[in-house]
Design an enzyme around this catalytic site. Structure first.
Site, mmCIF file in Angstrom:
data_model
loop_
_atom_site.group_PDB
_atom_site.id
_atom_site.type_symbol
_atom_site.label_atom_id
_atom_site.label_comp_id
_atom_site.label_asym_id
_atom_site.label_seq_id
_atom_site.Cartn_x
_atom_site.Cartn_y
_atom_site.Cartn_z
ATOM 1 N N SER A 50 0.854 -1.191 0.000
ATOM 2 C CA SER A 50 0.000 0.000 0.000
ATOM 3 C C SER A 50 0.891 1.242 0.000
ATOM 4 C CB SER A 50 -0.863 0.003 1.259
ATOM 5 O OG SER A 50 -0.009 0.121 2.396
ATOM 6 N N ASP A 82 -1.254 -1.439 -4.033
ATOM 7 C CA ASP A 82 -2.605 -1.526 -3.473
ATOM 8 C C ASP A 82 -3.102 -0.111 -3.145
ATOM 9 O OD1 ASP A 82 -4.852 -2.799 -2.369
ATOM 10 O OD2 ASP A 82 -3.965 -2.814 -0.362
ATOM 11 N N HIS A 83 -4.278 0.242 -3.648
ATOM 12 C CA HIS A 83 -4.892 1.553 -3.368
ATOM 13 C C HIS A 83 -3.974 2.740 -3.661
ATOM 14 C CE1 HIS A 83 -8.562 -0.052 -1.598
ATOM 15 N NE2 HIS A 83 -7.836 -0.863 -0.862
ATOM 16 N N ASN A 231 -8.220 -9.737 -1.539
ATOM 17 C CA ASN A 231 -7.208 -9.007 -0.763
ATOM 18 C C ASN A 231 -7.309 -9.340 0.727
ATOM 19 O OD1 ASN A 231 -6.798 -7.730 -3.184
ATOM 20 N ND2 ASN A 231 -7.104 -5.659 -2.401
ATOM 21 N N VAL A 232 -6.158 -9.615 1.330
ATOM 22 C CA VAL A 232 -6.131 -9.920 2.771
ATOM 23 C C VAL A 232 -5.007 -9.117 3.431
ATOM 24 C CG1 VAL A 232 -6.066 -11.755 4.498
ATOM 25 C CG2 VAL A 232 -6.657 -12.333 2.125
HETATM 26 O O1 G3H Z 1 -6.524 -3.557 0.041
HETATM 27 C C1 G3H Z 1 -6.414 -4.309 1.033
HETATM 28 C C2 G3H Z 1 -7.519 -5.115 1.473
HETATM 29 O O2 G3H Z 1 -8.710 -4.715 0.968
HETATM 30 C C3 G3H Z 1 -7.422 -5.711 2.827
HETATM 31 O O3 G3H Z 1 -8.572 -5.616 3.627
HETATM 32 O O4 G3H Z 1 -7.456 -5.527 5.857
HETATM 33 O O5 G3H Z 1 -9.869 -5.965 5.637
HETATM 34 O O6 G3H Z 1 -8.247 -7.694 4.924
HETATM 35 P P1 G3H Z 1 -8.535 -6.239 5.089
HETATM 36 ZN ZN ZN Z 2 -8.517 -2.630 -0.018
#
Ligand code: G3H
Ligand code: ZN
Length: 308
Positions: A50, A82-83, A231-232
């Site tokens: 991220s 990510d994002h 995503n986790v």
């Molecule tokens: O972009 C990352 C994810 O959407 C992670 O989401 O922290 O709820 O597993 P989470």
């Molecule tokens: Zn996310």
């Protein structure tokens, strides 16, 4: 092997009804835990960083760590942003060697989201790198969201079709009931909405964000209906920090940081293995590093073993 693009592995997952796990990492031990788990499960994996992770580790460190981990593995590893919330961040990551990008314009009005997603896609596609976009908005549990707010932020199927036509995005993060950073698994997804979006854009892999808070049965139903990337982050962070807290409590006089951090790495690895099996990506990679074909039968096998 060298880092690979997310394009082909996501299409393979979509066609074969399983999902690729996309796991967030901030440091060396998390990267190692994730890639070791993928290696042992013979699964393609997306390692995602991220903007916060980039601020924490530095772009060169984050890129270098994932690149080295991939080079030591013989399963496909993707380095994904990510994002990424602006155009410039995406360009910096493209230049650094990321093999998958995300432009997240979900806080912007539709037209602005379209315009910037399109710009990111145009430059990334020039060098063969795919782009994930977000439409609708997956909210943050830390903002104390209400069910009405979650509902109001959901992705509209008609808009999703128009958005993909206008932008050329390769995959789409959809808001269908999950919320980022939930600490317990209690959310249920709007599967009918996922089905409707998938029917509008059948060749676009859908992405589930905020999966840590989603019931396993809902995750599996989403995968059966077009979600090809899950995503986790929070679930792994919980495992990492709980294991370290336990190590400190059990060894209060220990000063060797390796003795404290390595249980965290093991916990991440175990949790990634569990998710990979749940998503049906275990055993997808053959001994030469290629992807096996054929529809995967994962649902009943993994529902039984999955912890709810
Ligand atoms: O972009 C990352 C994810 O959407 C992670 O989401 O922290 O709820 O597993 P989470
Ligand atoms: Zn996310």
């Amino acid at each position: 092997m060298p880092l690979v693009s997310s394009k082909q592995i996501l299409l393979h997952a979509l066609e074969n009804h399983y999902a690729i796990g996309a796991f967030n990492a901030n440091n060396m031990e998390q990267v190692q835990g994730i890639v070791e788990a993928a290696q042992e499960e013979r699964a393609p994996v997306i390692l995602q960083v991220s903007q916060g992770a980039i601020r924490y580790a530095g772009l060169d460190f984050a890129t270098g760590l994932v690149r080295i981990a991939a080079s030591l593995a013989d399963v496909p590893v993707v380095l994904h942003l990510d994002h990424g919330t602006d155009f410039d961040q995406n360009v910096r990551c493209l230049r650094a060697g990321f093999t998958s990008l995300m432009y997240d314009g979900s806080k912007k009005p539709f037209d602005e989201n379209v315009a910037t997603t399109k710009r990111v896609c145009e430059i990334a596609h020039l060098v063969g790198i795919p782009v994930e976009a977000e439409l609708g908005r997956v909210l943050q549990s830390t903002d104390g969201v209400t069910p009405e707010e979650v509902e109001a932020a959901m992705t509209q199927p008609d808009e999703a079709q128009r958005f993909i036509e206008l932008t050329g995005a390769d995959s789409l993060a959809v808001a269908c009931g999950s919320v980022h950073a939930m600490k317990s698994r209690e959310a249920e997804l709007d599967i009918e909405r996922i089905k409707a979006i998938h029917a509008k854009i059948p060749n676009i892999p859908l992405v589930l964000h905020g999966s840590s808070g989603v019931k396993h049965e809902s995750v599996l139903a989403a995968i059966e209906n077009g979600v090809a990337k899950v995503n986790v982050a929070t679930y792994l962070n919980q495992g990492f920090t709980e294991a370290m807290r336990k190590a400190i409590a059990e060894m209060p006089d220990e000063t060797d940081p390796r003795k404290i951090i390595s249980p965290g790495r093991e916990a991440v690895k175990e949790r990634v293995r569990e998710k990979i099996r749940l998503f049906g990506s275990a055993g997808v990679v053959d001994s030469s590093g290629g992807l096996t074909s054929g529809k995967r039968q994962f649902r009943s096998a993994h529902l039984g073993g999955a912890e709810e």
